[in-house]
Design a protein around this motif. Structure first.
Motif, mmCIF file in Angstrom:
data_model
loop_
_atom_site.group_PDB
_atom_site.id
_atom_site.type_symbol
_atom_site.label_atom_id
_atom_site.label_comp_id
_atom_site.label_asym_id
_atom_site.label_seq_id
_atom_site.Cartn_x
_atom_site.Cartn_y
_atom_site.Cartn_z
ATOM 1 N N ASP A 1 -13.330 -10.587 69.330
ATOM 2 C CA ASP A 1 -14.625 -10.637 68.670
ATOM 3 C C ASP A 1 -14.480 -10.919 67.172
ATOM 4 O O ASP A 1 -15.252 -11.680 66.599
ATOM 5 C CB ASP A 1 -15.431 -9.364 68.913
ATOM 6 N N GLY A 2 -13.482 -10.344 66.529
ATOM 7 C CA GLY A 2 -13.239 -10.629 65.114
ATOM 8 C C GLY A 2 -12.797 -12.063 64.892
ATOM 9 O O GLY A 2 -13.196 -12.713 63.928
ATOM 10 N N LEU A 3 -11.973 -12.568 65.811
ATOM 11 C CA LEU A 3 -11.511 -13.950 65.714
ATOM 12 C C LEU A 3 -12.672 -14.914 65.926
ATOM 13 O O LEU A 3 -12.780 -15.931 65.241
ATOM 14 C CB LEU A 3 -10.411 -14.204 66.743
ATOM 15 N N GLU A 4 -13.563 -14.592 66.850
ATOM 16 C CA GLU A 4 -14.711 -15.456 67.113
ATOM 17 C C GLU A 4 -15.632 -15.543 65.897
ATOM 18 O O GLU A 4 -16.120 -16.628 65.551
ATOM 19 C CB GLU A 4 -15.483 -14.934 68.326
ATOM 20 N N LYS B 1 -13.414 -3.103 64.233
ATOM 21 C CA LYS B 1 -13.325 -1.684 64.534
ATOM 22 C C LYS B 1 -14.059 -1.432 65.839
ATOM 23 O O LYS B 1 -14.613 -2.355 66.427
ATOM 24 C CB LYS B 1 -13.922 -0.869 63.391
ATOM 25 N N SER B 2 -14.086 -0.203 66.284
ATOM 26 C CA SER B 2 -14.683 0.099 67.587
ATOM 27 C C SER B 2 -16.176 -0.179 67.625
ATOM 28 O O SER B 2 -16.707 -0.582 68.653
ATOM 29 C CB SER B 2 -14.406 1.553 67.965
ATOM 30 N N ASP B 3 -16.888 0.013 66.519
ATOM 31 C CA ASP B 3 -18.332 -0.168 66.527
ATOM 32 C C ASP B 3 -18.821 -1.189 65.506
ATOM 33 O O ASP B 3 -20.020 -1.384 65.344
ATOM 34 C CB ASP B 3 -19.031 1.156 66.277
ATOM 35 N N SER B 4 -17.906 -1.868 64.813
ATOM 36 C CA SER B 4 -18.328 -2.814 63.790
ATOM 37 C C SER B 4 -17.272 -3.887 63.558
ATOM 38 O O SER B 4 -16.114 -3.728 63.929
ATOM 39 C CB SER B 4 -18.604 -2.088 62.475
ATOM 40 N N ILE B 5 -17.712 -4.965 62.936
ATOM 41 C CA ILE B 5 -16.831 -6.036 62.485
ATOM 42 C C ILE B 5 -17.093 -6.219 60.995
ATOM 43 O O ILE B 5 -18.241 -6.363 60.578
ATOM 44 C CB ILE B 5 -17.093 -7.348 63.242
ATOM 45 N N ILE B 6 -16.038 -6.180 60.212
ATOM 46 C CA ILE B 6 -16.161 -6.307 58.770
ATOM 47 C C ILE B 6 -15.691 -7.699 58.375
ATOM 48 O O ILE B 6 -14.582 -8.112 58.701
ATOM 49 C CB ILE B 6 -15.336 -5.225 58.052
ATOM 50 N N ILE B 7 -16.563 -8.421 57.687
ATOM 51 C CA ILE B 7 -16.240 -9.746 57.174
ATOM 52 C C ILE B 7 -15.812 -9.558 55.726
ATOM 53 O O ILE B 7 -16.581 -9.049 54.906
ATOM 54 C CB ILE B 7 -17.462 -10.681 57.266
ATOM 55 N N ILE B 8 -14.595 -9.950 55.406
ATOM 56 C CA ILE B 8 -14.027 -9.718 54.079
ATOM 57 C C ILE B 8 -14.030 -11.027 53.313
ATOM 58 O O ILE B 8 -13.452 -12.024 53.755
ATOM 59 C CB ILE B 8 -12.601 -9.146 54.193
ATOM 60 N N THR B 9 -14.695 -11.023 52.162
ATOM 61 C CA THR B 9 -14.795 -12.213 51.324
ATOM 62 C C THR B 9 -14.092 -11.982 49.995
ATOM 63 O O THR B 9 -13.786 -10.849 49.635
ATOM 64 C CB THR B 9 -16.262 -12.583 51.058
#
Length: 104
Positions: A39-42, A60-68
């Motif tokens: 899911d993070g890769l997608e 993470k288990s309940d979230s995806i963090i996009i780092i800019t």
């Protein structure tokens, strides 16, 4: 505590337990290939292909963090969070944007 006393009373020297304990965590994991969750890769691929932005992601288990790298880039991505969550298969996870100058 009684079990510990029985183990300590054994005639086995403590050096036999510490002989192979010199491997550090870095030595153990240096040949391990850690893959980014799907899911993070997608999300990362979607942002790089559709929005032409370079980001890192952390899942993470309940979230995806996009780092800019910058707050301007974070501001650019903010209106697209709904589209990203709709078009990517993230399984109901929440999306967050983090500005960080360190790469993960």
């Amino acid at each position: 505590m009684q079990v510990l006393n029985i183990i300590c009373k054994e005639s086995v020297p403590w050096s036999c337990y510490t002989r192979h304990m010199s491997d550090s965590l870095g030595d153990i994991l240096k040949n391990k290939r850690l893959a980014l969750p799907e899911d993070g890769l997608e999300v990362k691929v979607f942002i790089e292909q559709k929005l032409k932005q370079s980001v890192s992601t952390m899942s993470k288990s309940d979230s995806i963090i996009i780092i800019t790298d910058s707050s301007a880039q974070a501001g650019f991505l903010r209106p697209y969070l709904h589209i990203i969550s709709r078009d990517c298969n993230i399984g109901g996870k929440k999306l967050f944007i983090r500005v960080s100058h360190e790469s993960f």
